[in-house]
Every structure is written in structure tokens, then in C-alpha cells.
Design an enzyme around this catalytic site. Sequence first.
Site, PDB file in Angstrom:
ATOM      1  N   THR A 261       2.614   2.769   4.907  1.00 19.63           N
ATOM      2  CA  THR A 261       3.026   1.405   5.240  1.00 19.63           C
ATOM      3  C   THR A 261       2.484   0.466   4.171  1.00 19.63           C
ATOM      4  OG1 THR A 261       1.029   1.361   6.571  1.00 19.63           O
ATOM      5  CG2 THR A 261       3.087   1.726   7.737  1.00 19.63           C
ATOM      6  N   GLY A 262       3.056  -0.716   4.103  1.00 15.90           N
ATOM      7  CA  GLY A 262       2.604  -1.695   3.113  1.00 15.90           C
ATOM      8  C   GLY A 262       2.608  -3.098   3.681  1.00 15.90           C
TER       9      GLY A 262
ATOM     10  N   THR B  20      -5.858 -17.058   4.866  1.00 13.62           N
ATOM     11  CA  THR B  20      -4.702 -16.401   4.261  1.00 13.62           C
ATOM     12  C   THR B  20      -4.128 -17.120   3.048  1.00 13.62           C
ATOM     13  OG1 THR B  20      -4.154 -15.495   6.422  1.00 13.62           O
ATOM     14  CG2 THR B  20      -2.373 -15.570   4.790  1.00 13.62           C
TER      15      THR B  20
ATOM     16  N   TYR C 148     -10.428   2.215   6.473  1.00 14.33           N
ATOM     17  CA  TYR C 148      -9.467   1.875   5.405  1.00 14.33           C
ATOM     18  C   TYR C 148     -10.058   0.850   4.439  1.00 14.33           C
ATOM     19  CZ  TYR C 148      -4.869   0.834   3.400  1.00 14.33           C
ATOM     20  OH  TYR C 148      -3.791   0.692   2.569  1.00 14.33           O
TER      21      TYR C 148
ATOM     22  N   ARG D 224       0.025   8.611   5.318  1.00 16.15           N
ATOM     23  CA  ARG D 224      -0.059   8.473   6.761  1.00 16.15           C
ATOM     24  C   ARG D 224       0.825   9.528   7.424  1.00 16.15           C
ATOM     25  NH1 ARG D 224      -2.672   3.912   8.221  1.00 16.15           N
ATOM     26  NH2 ARG D 224      -2.708   2.100   6.823  1.00 16.15           N
TER      27      ARG D 224
ATOM     28  N   SER E  45       0.783  -1.240   0.000  1.00 15.43           N
ATOM     29  CA  SER E  45       0.000   0.000   0.000  1.00 15.43           C
ATOM     30  C   SER E  45       0.805   1.275   0.000  1.00 15.43           C
ATOM     31  CB  SER E  45      -0.966   0.006   1.184  1.00 15.43           C
ATOM     32  OG  SER E  45      -1.980  -0.933   0.939  1.00 15.43           O
TER      33      SER E  45
ATOM     34  N   SER F 259       5.037 -11.874   5.901  1.00 21.10           N
ATOM     35  CA  SER F 259       3.794 -11.172   6.250  1.00 21.10           C
ATOM     36  C   SER F 259       2.829 -12.188   6.880  1.00 21.10           C
ATOM     37  CB  SER F 259       3.175 -10.532   5.008  1.00 21.10           C
ATOM     38  OG  SER F 259       2.717 -11.542   4.138  1.00 21.10           O
ATOM     39  N   ASN F 260       1.639 -11.670   7.228  1.00 18.46           N
ATOM     40  CA  ASN F 260       0.703 -12.419   8.075  1.00 18.46           C
ATOM     41  C   ASN F 260       1.378 -12.812   9.380  1.00 18.46           C
ATOM     42  OD1 ASN F 260      -1.905 -13.420   8.628  1.00 18.46           O
ATOM     43  ND2 ASN F 260      -1.228 -15.508   8.159  1.00 18.46           N
TER      44      ASN F 260
HETATM   45  C1  LIG Z   1      -3.868  -1.440   6.189  1.00 23.71           C
HETATM   46  C2  LIG Z   1      -2.939  -2.562   5.747  1.00 23.71           C
HETATM   47  C3  LIG Z   1      -2.307  -3.276   6.935  1.00 23.71           C
HETATM   48  S1  LIG Z   1      -3.835  -3.728   4.722  1.00 23.71           S
HETATM   49  C4  LIG Z   1      -3.648  -2.797   3.260  1.00 23.71           C
HETATM   50  C5  LIG Z   1      -2.987  -3.444   2.065  1.00 23.71           C
HETATM   51  N1  LIG Z   1      -2.782  -4.841   2.080  1.00 23.71           N
HETATM   52  C6  LIG Z   1      -3.813  -5.698   1.935  1.00 23.71           C
HETATM   53  O1  LIG Z   1      -4.966  -5.338   1.830  1.00 23.71           O
HETATM   54  C7  LIG Z   1      -3.450  -7.181   1.967  1.00 23.71           C
HETATM   55  C8  LIG Z   1      -4.164  -7.818   3.138  1.00 23.71           C
HETATM   56  C9  LIG Z   1      -3.829  -9.283   3.272  1.00 23.71           C
HETATM   57  C10 LIG Z   1      -2.380  -9.497   3.500  1.00 23.71           C
HETATM   58  C11 LIG Z   1      -2.083 -10.855   4.133  1.00 23.71           C
HETATM   59  N2  LIG Z   1      -2.891 -11.092   5.324  1.00 23.71           N
HETATM   60  C12 LIG Z   1      -3.856 -12.036   5.368  1.00 23.71           C
HETATM   61  O2  LIG Z   1      -4.124 -12.725   4.414  1.00 23.71           O
HETATM   62  C13 LIG Z   1      -4.585 -12.165   6.673  1.00 23.71           C
HETATM   63  N3  LIG Z   1      -5.625 -13.179   6.627  1.00 23.71           N
HETATM   64  C14 LIG Z   1      -0.627 -10.823   4.533  1.00 23.71           C
HETATM   65  O3  LIG Z   1      -0.345 -10.512   5.714  1.00 23.71           O
HETATM   66  O4  LIG Z   1       0.210 -11.045   3.642  1.00 23.71           O
HETATM   67  C15 LIG Z   1      -1.783  -2.664   2.426  1.00 23.71           C
HETATM   68  O5  LIG Z   1      -0.661  -2.752   2.104  1.00 23.71           O
HETATM   69  N4  LIG Z   1      -2.416  -2.006   3.468  1.00 23.71           N
HETATM   70  C16 LIG Z   1      -1.837  -2.060   4.774  1.00 23.71           C
HETATM   71  C17 LIG Z   1      -1.309  -0.673   5.155  1.00 23.71           C
HETATM   72  O6  LIG Z   1      -1.765   0.306   4.563  1.00 23.71           O
HETATM   73  O7  LIG Z   1      -0.468  -0.652   6.057  1.00 23.71           O
END
Ligand SMILES: CC1(C)S[C@@H]2[C@H](NC(=O)CCCC[C@H](NC(=O)C[NH3+])C(=O)[O-])C(=O)N2[C@H]1C(=O)[O-]
Length: 351
Positions: A301-302, A123, A159, A287, A62, A328-329
Site C-alpha cells: 500500500t502507499g 500535516t 513500520y 504485505r 510506499s 490523502s490524510n
Molecule cells: C504505513 C503507511 C500508511 S505510512 C508509510 C508511507 N507514507 C508516509 O510515511 C507518509 C506519512 C504522512 C502522509 C500524510 N499524513 C500526514 O501528514 C498525517 N499527519 C498524508 O496522509 O498524506 C507509506 O506510503 N506508508 C504507508 C503504507 O505502507 O501503507
Amino acid sequence: DTAPAPDMEGVVAALNAAVANGAPGAMARFSGPDGVRSRTVGVQDRVNGTPMDVRSRFRIGSVSKTFSTVVLLQLVQEGRLTLDAPVDAYLPGLLPDDRITVRHLLTHRSGLADYTDPMFANTVPGFESVRNRVFTYQELVDLSLALPRTTEPGVSYKYSNANFAVVGMLIEKLTGRPVADAYQRRIFKPLKLRDTSYVHPETRIAGRHVRGYLYPDAAGDPLVDSTEQTVSWAQSAGAVISSPADLNTFTRALMRGRLLSPAMMEAMTTVTPTDATGTRFYGLGLRRYDLSCGTQVYGHTGTVQGFYTYAFSTRDGRRSLSAMANSSNRGVVNTALGGTLEAAFCGKKPT
Ligand SMILES: CC1(C)S[C@@H]2[C@H](NC(=O)CCCC[C@H](NC(=O)C[NH3+])C(=O)[O-])C(=O)N2[C@H]1C(=O)[O-]
């Protein structure tokens, strides 16, 4: 310059904590008045053991939203659209509520639900079901519209990736060109971001790059190498590829007014709180974190499968930090990585 020197030992401690909590590797690059400081720990490839390399590219998730916002705000500067006009004025009939404005998209106050919540509820199955899929923007918007709205337009912050799928649609409608051309012509080329690209729906990362590893939901299940994916579920909400140096260049140039006018930077950095801590805010695709030493940093952040990213700069653009961990996750990794901000921008804690 009265700014404290970065506490690079503290940065390394945060990177080590990210690795101790499960990331195969992590890295950070600080750019400030006294030059550049880079640190790497662990590996960028856990199969062949290649050490993390600060020159490597990775998916920034992101942080892409700030690139998309810069393009859209340049179109606002050029008179192609206005922030407080309804999206309906430019994409008639797309959204069911003509009270949703362009500004609502950039501030996550549209009420459009985030389709990634159900998409990635499980996930690894969720990721595997979309990693090679190609979506149209319309399909992503339809996924959002199939879910209940989360707020009346403008009433509260919630968000949602859907907002930046619509931002991508707006950019393509107003320019008549793919969003990739706008990134290239308006940001990547002028700033000479040679390690930054938007190659959707290509799944590979070209050149020297970090491999990303996705933690499954069930403890003990194997890590998933999530490096190759289309990121079509995100596109203008999260599909940019970049490097630590290019992210430093981007956030500094943004804050120094090289991409947008002073008036537009004022609009972009006008923030509202995103939580009750009083330290986390959101402006237009941007942010603001208020750090313990009183320094305010702006960026994004991403989180994309296999990669956590922080990319922030001070408001004067004199100091910037980019940090990445290749898993991640895994919330504890993300929190640990976030510790690089305090160390880099607040320096050594007084003893
Ligand atoms: C708001 C956040 C955190 S989420 C949003 C976007 N990323 C996503 O929407 C991916 C979400 C799933 C990612 C996955 N997680 C799962 O599948 C959980 N079940 C993982 O951790 O790899 C991004 O980048 N933003 C972050 C941001 O802006 O910081």
C-alpha cells in the site's frame, strides 16, 4: 481457472465511496485470466476538471518499498550481501546497534524510529516544510537516530520509513551507483514499465498524470495541491512514480518469479502478522492481505501526500489489482479504496 471473476460493480462502488468520502477521483485496473478491466471515477485535476484517466501516472508512496526490496534481494542473490548479516558489515558505523540486520530492515523489525511521525505531525506545515527540500540518506537516518528506538532488533514489527532509507544506502554502497540506476536496469527496463520512473529530486511528474490533493488537519481548511514535491523525505521508501498498468505488470512479474529466484520469493513471502486481525501480514518489503474468500494477495500500500495506492497480486500472479485515489490524510478515503481488493479478488458475494 476456478478463480471468481472480478466484481467490477463492487470495484466501482468502492471507487465511488472513495470519492463520496472526499477524493476528487479514483481508479482501479484489474488484470486476470479473462483480460483487463479498468474503471475510473471523478477527476484527476479538480481545477480544470480533467476526468480520471487510467493511463495516468501518479506517486505510489510506499509501494516503492517493494521495488527497493526486489533490488536488494537481487544483490543478495548475487552474493553481494546476506540477509542475516548486520547492516554494520556493509555500512560500518551508520547504525548504533550492530545487532540490526539487513532482514530487520526489510521486515520493519529494526527498531529504527520513523522520522516522518514528527515530520508530518502537523500535516500541511510538515509537508510544506519538506516538499522542496532535498535530503541525503544520511540526514534521514540521523533524523531517525535522534528519536528513541522502538524495539530491540528483531523483537517486534514496527513500520518505519527509516528502514528503507537504509535499504537505499545499501543499494548505492553495494552498486556504486545512484539507486535510480538500479531501479531502471533491474526492474523498469526488463519489465518495460514505461510509465514508471524514479526522478528524485525532480518535483514534477512527467507526461499524463494525476494531481494529488492533501487534506489539512483542520476541517474546512482548503485542500492543498501536493502534486509537485521532491519526495526526498522518502526516496527509496516512497518516491517511485508509476501507473495502474505498470503496477499490475510489476506485481504479476514479481509473483511469477520473473525478478527473483523461487528461494528468494519464498523468503520474501514468509510473513508475520502486523496486527491482531489475523488478516494483515508483512514479509520482506511486501504485505500479505488475507481476504474474506480465503484468497491471499501480496503487494503493498502507499500513502504519499495526495495519493493513496493499493497494488496487489495473487501468489500465482494470475490476478492483479492496482487502485488509486488522489487525496490523502483522509482515512475514510483509504478505507473505501481498500474495498476494491475484496470486490476484485473475491468477486460477487453469493446472494
Ligand atoms: C504505513 C503507511 C500508511 S505510512 C508509510 C508511507 N507514507 C508516509 O510515511 C507518509 C506519512 C504522512 C502522509 C500524510 N499524513 C500526514 O501528514 C498525517 N499527519 C498524508 O496522509 O498524506 C507509506 O506510503 N506508508 C504507508 C503504507 O505502507 O501503507
